[in-house]
Design an enzyme around this catalytic site. Structure first.
Site, short mmCIF file in Angstrom:
data_model
loop_
_atom_site.label_atom_id
_atom_site.label_comp_id
_atom_site.label_asym_id
_atom_site.label_seq_id
_atom_site.Cartn_x
_atom_site.Cartn_y
_atom_site.Cartn_z
N HIS A 173 9.98 -1.36 16.57
CA HIS A 173 8.70 -1.36 15.85
C HIS A 173 7.58 -2.04 16.65
CE1 HIS A 173 10.39 -0.31 11.83
NE2 HIS A 173 11.45 -0.94 12.27
N ARG B 162 21.98 6.59 12.31
CA ARG B 162 21.30 5.63 11.43
C ARG B 162 22.04 4.30 11.42
NH1 ARG B 162 21.45 6.71 5.83
NH2 ARG B 162 19.86 5.12 5.57
N SER C 110 14.55 6.20 5.89
CA SER C 110 14.44 7.63 6.17
C SER C 110 14.92 8.50 5.01
CB SER C 110 15.20 7.99 7.44
OG SER C 110 16.57 7.65 7.31
N GLU D 169 4.58 -1.69 16.26
CA GLU D 169 3.47 -1.96 15.33
C GLU D 169 3.57 -3.35 14.72
OE1 GLU D 169 6.02 -0.04 14.78
OE2 GLU D 169 6.70 -0.17 12.69
N CYS E 114 11.65 3.95 14.31
CA CYS E 114 12.80 3.61 13.49
C CYS E 114 13.12 4.72 12.48
CB CYS E 114 12.59 2.24 12.84
SG CYS E 114 14.13 1.45 12.36
N1 GLN Z 1 17.82 2.11 8.41
C1 GLN Z 1 16.59 2.76 8.07
C2 GLN Z 1 16.79 4.24 7.78
O1 GLN Z 1 17.84 4.73 7.78
C3 GLN Z 1 15.55 2.59 9.15
C4 GLN Z 1 15.10 1.15 9.24
C5 GLN Z 1 13.68 0.98 9.71
O2 GLN Z 1 12.86 1.90 9.74
N2 GLN Z 1 13.34 -0.26 10.01
O3 GLN Z 1 15.83 4.91 7.55
#
Ligand code: GLN
Length: 206
Positions: A184, A112, A53, A186, A83
């Site tokens: 996820h 997060r 992110s 997907e 996520c």
């Molecule tokens: N830890 C990731 C983040 O902070 C997210 C992990 C993921 O999308 N699988 O964006």
């Protein structure tokens, strides 16, 4: 838009874009990558994929899509975030980078890497309310996943996980046309969550 096959973009700045394009096509959407504001303007809805992110946020600002995206969300465009995408849809985040911006839209606080200390990545059956064949759990793939720390009154919790500390944390939520999961779908062959989202997109367009 055609009520049968809405055009659903996948924010393609970073992350598992291809897997979402496949899952959306399986769920009868016309799926296409979105990087630029002109491309965003052409879709009925958007998926924000999993990835990182902090990077996604930086690139969204760099590509000039952050503000147009916020405007579309405010105007009611359906968005599904997985996520990192869930983090992007949160009004407030914990354990983010100091300069990390989100698109926002869901009245929730998201932490997060929340499962980090107990378990970096794991897979687990998740009961997801409102899916077709609801009694069959969704195969939840959690990769350095966030959880939802708290939600405002307009947020519907569709799935939760009990942590080792015995606390339930939402891992799938919906607020109006915005949907987010910590995990996820997907990455599994089960496209029920994408189908749920595409139904939501159709309903929003009618
Ligand atoms: N830890 C990731 C983040 O902070 C997210 C992990 C993921 O999308 N699988 O964006």
């Amino acid at each position: 838009m055609s009520s049968s096959s809405p055009v659903v973009g996948v924010l393609a700045l970073q992350g598992d874009v291809r897997e979402h394009l496949v899952a959306l096509a399986e769920a009868d959407a016309l799926a296409r990558p979105v990087r630029r504001p002109e491309e965003l303007a052409e879709v009925d809805a958007l998926v924000i994929p999993g990835g990182e992110s902090t990077t996604m946020s930086k690139l969204a600002l760099l590509f000039g899509v952050m503000e147009p995206l916020r405007a579309r969300v405010a105007a009611g465009m359906p968005v599904y975030g997985t996520c990192a995408g869930m983090i992007m849809l949160a009004d407030k985040i914990l354990d983010g980078r100091d300069d990390q911006e989100t698109v926002g839209g869901i009245d929730m606080v998201v932490r997060r890497n929340a499962f980090g200390r107990q378990n970096e990545s794991f897979e687990l059956g998740v009961h997801f309310a409102g899916l077709p064949d609801e009694s069959r759990p969704v195969h939840g793939v959690f990769i350095r996943a966030p959880w939802v720390e708290s939600t405002g009154t307009g947020v519907e919790v569709l799935a939760s996980l009990r942590t080792e500390a015995g606390v339930d944390h939402p891992v799938a939520v919906r607020q109006g046309n915005l949907l987010a999961t910590s995990f996820h779908p997907e990455l599994t062959g089960d496209h029920r969550v994408h189908a749920y989202f595409v139904d939501l997109v159709r309903a929003a367009g009618n």
